[in-house]
Design a protein around this motif. Structure first.
Motif, PDB file in Angstrom:
ATOM      1  N   VAL A 253     -33.981 -37.614  -5.158  1.00  0.00           N
ATOM      2  CA  VAL A 253     -32.494 -37.734  -5.738  1.00  0.00           C
ATOM      3  C   VAL A 253     -31.680 -36.798  -5.032  1.00  0.00           C
ATOM      4  CG1 VAL A 253     -31.164 -37.175  -7.741  1.00  0.00           C
ATOM      5  CG2 VAL A 253     -33.490 -38.068  -8.113  1.00  0.00           C
ATOM      6  N   ASN A 254     -30.788 -37.332  -4.067  1.00  0.00           N
ATOM      7  CA  ASN A 254     -30.207 -36.419  -3.157  1.00  0.00           C
ATOM      8  C   ASN A 254     -28.635 -36.653  -3.588  1.00  0.00           C
ATOM      9  OD1 ASN A 254     -31.621 -36.699  -0.431  1.00  0.00           O
ATOM     10  ND2 ASN A 254     -32.110 -38.482  -1.245  1.00  0.00           N
ATOM     11  N   ALA A 255     -28.280 -35.433  -3.404  1.00  0.00           N
ATOM     12  CA  ALA A 255     -26.653 -35.412  -3.875  1.00  0.00           C
ATOM     13  C   ALA A 255     -25.873 -35.293  -2.369  1.00  0.00           C
ATOM     14  CB  ALA A 255     -26.127 -33.983  -4.136  1.00  0.00           C
ATOM     15  N   LEU A 256     -25.063 -36.117  -2.033  1.00  0.00           N
ATOM     16  CA  LEU A 256     -24.352 -36.179  -0.874  1.00  0.00           C
ATOM     17  C   LEU A 256     -23.767 -34.982  -0.355  1.00  0.00           C
ATOM     18  CD1 LEU A 256     -23.051 -38.090   1.381  1.00  0.00           C
ATOM     19  CD2 LEU A 256     -20.996 -38.177  -0.063  1.00  0.00           C
ATOM     20  N   VAL A 257     -24.200 -34.480   0.776  1.00  0.00           N
ATOM     21  CA  VAL A 257     -23.556 -33.436   1.610  1.00  0.00           C
ATOM     22  C   VAL A 257     -22.549 -34.159   2.410  1.00  0.00           C
ATOM     23  CG1 VAL A 257     -24.088 -31.569   3.026  1.00  0.00           C
ATOM     24  CG2 VAL A 257     -25.703 -32.225   1.306  1.00  0.00           C
ATOM     25  N   PRO A 258     -21.343 -34.150   2.206  1.00  0.00           N
ATOM     26  CA  PRO A 258     -20.148 -34.778   3.051  1.00  0.00           C
ATOM     27  C   PRO A 258     -20.326 -34.073   4.508  1.00  0.00           C
ATOM     28  CG  PRO A 258     -19.521 -34.353   1.001  1.00  0.00           C
ATOM     29  CD  PRO A 258     -20.771 -33.483   1.060  1.00  0.00           C
ATOM     30  N   LEU A 293     -36.148 -33.136  -5.985  1.00  0.00           N
ATOM     31  CA  LEU A 293     -34.868 -32.511  -5.693  1.00  0.00           C
ATOM     32  C   LEU A 293     -34.493 -32.515  -4.329  1.00  0.00           C
ATOM     33  CD1 LEU A 293     -32.311 -31.182  -6.938  1.00  0.00           C
ATOM     34  CD2 LEU A 293     -33.457 -29.370  -7.101  1.00  0.00           C
ATOM     35  N   SER A 294     -33.535 -33.289  -3.656  1.00  0.00           N
ATOM     36  CA  SER A 294     -33.494 -33.518  -2.123  1.00  0.00           C
ATOM     37  C   SER A 294     -32.258 -32.698  -1.910  1.00  0.00           C
ATOM     38  CB  SER A 294     -33.754 -34.808  -1.855  1.00  0.00           C
ATOM     39  OG  SER A 294     -35.136 -35.049  -2.235  1.00  0.00           O
ATOM     40  N   LEU A 307     -32.924 -25.678 -13.865  1.00  0.00           N
ATOM     41  CA  LEU A 307     -32.523 -26.660 -14.663  1.00  0.00           C
ATOM     42  C   LEU A 307     -33.156 -28.083 -14.208  1.00  0.00           C
ATOM     43  CD1 LEU A 307     -28.738 -25.880 -15.654  1.00  0.00           C
ATOM     44  CD2 LEU A 307     -30.634 -25.750 -17.398  1.00  0.00           C
ATOM     45  N   CYS A 308     -32.749 -28.347 -13.099  1.00  0.00           N
ATOM     46  CA  CYS A 308     -33.373 -29.518 -12.419  1.00  0.00           C
ATOM     47  C   CYS A 308     -34.774 -29.543 -12.717  1.00  0.00           C
ATOM     48  CB  CYS A 308     -33.025 -29.775 -11.077  1.00  0.00           C
ATOM     49  SG  CYS A 308     -31.242 -30.137 -10.750  1.00  0.00           S
ATOM     50  N   PHE A 309     -35.606 -28.496 -12.478  1.00  0.00           N
ATOM     51  CA  PHE A 309     -37.123 -28.324 -12.760  1.00  0.00           C
ATOM     52  C   PHE A 309     -37.551 -28.659 -14.070  1.00  0.00           C
ATOM     53  CE2 PHE A 309     -37.075 -25.659  -8.890  1.00  0.00           C
ATOM     54  CZ  PHE A 309     -37.487 -26.486  -7.716  1.00  0.00           C
ATOM     55  N   ASN A 314     -40.013 -32.174  -9.539  1.00  0.00           N
ATOM     56  CA  ASN A 314     -41.467 -31.572  -9.341  1.00  0.00           C
ATOM     57  C   ASN A 314     -41.566 -31.498  -7.774  1.00  0.00           C
ATOM     58  OD1 ASN A 314     -42.092 -34.323  -9.497  1.00  0.00           O
ATOM     59  ND2 ASN A 314     -44.181 -33.740 -10.266  1.00  0.00           N
ATOM     60  N   SER A 315     -40.672 -31.872  -6.998  1.00  0.00           N
ATOM     61  CA  SER A 315     -40.853 -31.597  -5.584  1.00  0.00           C
ATOM     62  C   SER A 315     -39.540 -31.366  -4.850  1.00  0.00           C
ATOM     63  CB  SER A 315     -41.162 -33.261  -5.148  1.00  0.00           C
ATOM     64  OG  SER A 315     -41.361 -33.189  -3.752  1.00  0.00           O
ATOM     65  N   ILE A 316     -39.719 -30.705  -3.584  1.00  0.00           N
ATOM     66  CA  ILE A 316     -38.541 -30.364  -2.924  1.00  0.00           C
ATOM     67  C   ILE A 316     -38.781 -30.364  -1.472  1.00  0.00           C
ATOM     68  CG2 ILE A 316     -37.696 -28.616  -4.868  1.00  0.00           C
ATOM     69  CD1 ILE A 316     -38.821 -26.284  -2.811  1.00  0.00           C
ATOM     70  N   PHE A 317     -37.788 -30.353  -0.647  1.00  0.00           N
ATOM     71  CA  PHE A 317     -37.923 -29.999   0.767  1.00  0.00           C
ATOM     72  C   PHE A 317     -37.388 -28.738   1.259  1.00  0.00           C
ATOM     73  CE2 PHE A 317     -36.980 -34.600   1.125  1.00  0.00           C
ATOM     74  CZ  PHE A 317     -38.091 -35.190   1.904  1.00  0.00           C
TER      75      PHE A 317
END
Length: 359
Positions: A253-258, A293-294, A307-309, A314-317
């Motif tokens: 699940v990515n949030a755009l980084v403009p 959480l990307s 909060l996301c965890f 249950n995974s990150i970069f």
């Protein structure tokens, strides 16, 4: 409100508030099943439920299938940066936009092995290699990537690639080299897709995912929010993922980084509540998947990541760069893990049922 909410209210009324958590747990656990026939209406009902109820339900489902204290730590390395012919409106690596990014050639084998070893020493159990290619070509560069896959696999790490579109034969070559997972995001809904990219179709993406599956490689596929899409588009994307014959083993699940210079440079950053809704809904409808959480995590304080965890991520970069955009470094993540009592998930560990009580 969903049927589960109404059932909970009746049980509370009948039995008294002292047993509320017990009954809610029983309802949620009975609903936590692997389904591949979700309707958009069902997903919308989950997505739009009150956020505290949504997060609680997702956290409970998460505890049924995963150890809530384990987080998969992945490292993503760009092995071939820039020069991509695609027109993805969010991407810094497209040749169509002036983002100031320097085009680089494919990294040497030794450079990649050094980065992979460093990632392993810092706690990563999955190493993903990305290239700015529209699709894989059967040439010397692909042969070099196959050797990189073999090298990382020999380190005992899960090795992942994101190399663009591929054929069934190319997927099999990657599998034979030891590839564990392949990332190919849907990005957004079918309905909104052409507003984001026109140089390949939605069906092209689904075909690549199908080729990956046929080769016996784990699928990593998710999307990006903040592209200008509606909530219905987010729900539609989740519907496509959750109705695949087998859910993706990983869902980023990515949030755009403009990125300055791209058509989406002026897009507003999404809120943590948007991320929680996506993560929670994904967790409920795809309970066995690793929800990652990307992109966008660099802008989130520890409190928001926590909060996301709690909501089921249950995974990150890890590492200070996510392809070309900033990302929290290993030391910052280690501090966060220590604070939250989290630990890296072992490589090659599959989801299973956990009996974690809600009391």
């Amino acid at each position: 409100m969903g049927a589960g909410t109404e059932q909970a209210r009746k049980l509370i009324s009948d039995a008294g508030a002292s047993r509320v958590f017990y009954f809610i747990k029983e309802i949620i656990m009975s609903q936590a099943e692997i389904r591949n026939d979700w309707t958009k209406t069902e997903i919308s009902e989950i997505f739009h439920s009150p956020i505290m109820e949504l997060a609680f339900r997702a956290a409970s489902v998460h505890r049924k299938f995963h150890n809530p204290n384990e987080v998969q730590v992945c490292t993503l390395l760009s092995v071939k940066t820039g020069g991509c012919s695609e027109d993805c409106k969010y991407c810094s690596q497209s040749v169509r936009y002036d983002t100031g990014l320097k085009v680089e050639r494919l990294l040497e084998h030794e450079q990649v092995m050094e980065k992979a070893n460093m990632a392993k020493e810092n706690g990563s159990t999955r190493f993903c290699m990305g290239s700015a290619w529209r699709n894989i070509r059967d040439n010397r560069d692909f042969d070099r990537v196959l050797e990189m896959v073999k090298g990382v696999n020999a380190m005992g790490m899960e090795v992942c690639c994101t190399l663009g579109m591929l054929t069934e034969e190319q997927a099999q070559k990657l599998r034979d080299a030891g590839l564990f997972a392949y990332n190919h995001n849907l990005d957004t809904s079918r309905e909104y897709y052409e507003e984001v990219i026109t140089t390949r179709s939605y069906d092209d993406r689904l075909e690549t995912i199908d080729n990956v599956r046929k080769a016996g490689i784990a699928v990593c596929s998710g999307g990006i929010i903040g592209l200008g899409e509606s909530e219905d588009d987010r729900i539609s994307m989740l519907w496509t993922l959750s109705n695949m014959e087998k859910h993706p083993e990983s869902v980023p699940v990515n949030a755009l980084v403009p990125v300055e210079g791209t058509p989406m440079e002026g897009n507003k950053r999404v809120s943590v509540w948007d991320m929680i809704r996506m993560i929670s809904t994904a967790r409920i409808i795809m309970p066995q998947s690793n929800i990652r959480l990307s992109a966008g995590r660099n802008e989130m304080p520890t409190s928001e990541q926590a909060l996301c965890f709690m909501a089921g991520a249950n995974s990150i970069f890890a590492g200070d760069k996510l392809l070309t955009t900033p990302n929290p470094n290993f030391s910052n993540d280690q501090e966060m893990f220590d604070l939250l009592g989290l630990e890296p998930k072992e490589a090659f560990k599959e989801a299973k049922h956990y009996d974690v009580s809600v009391s």
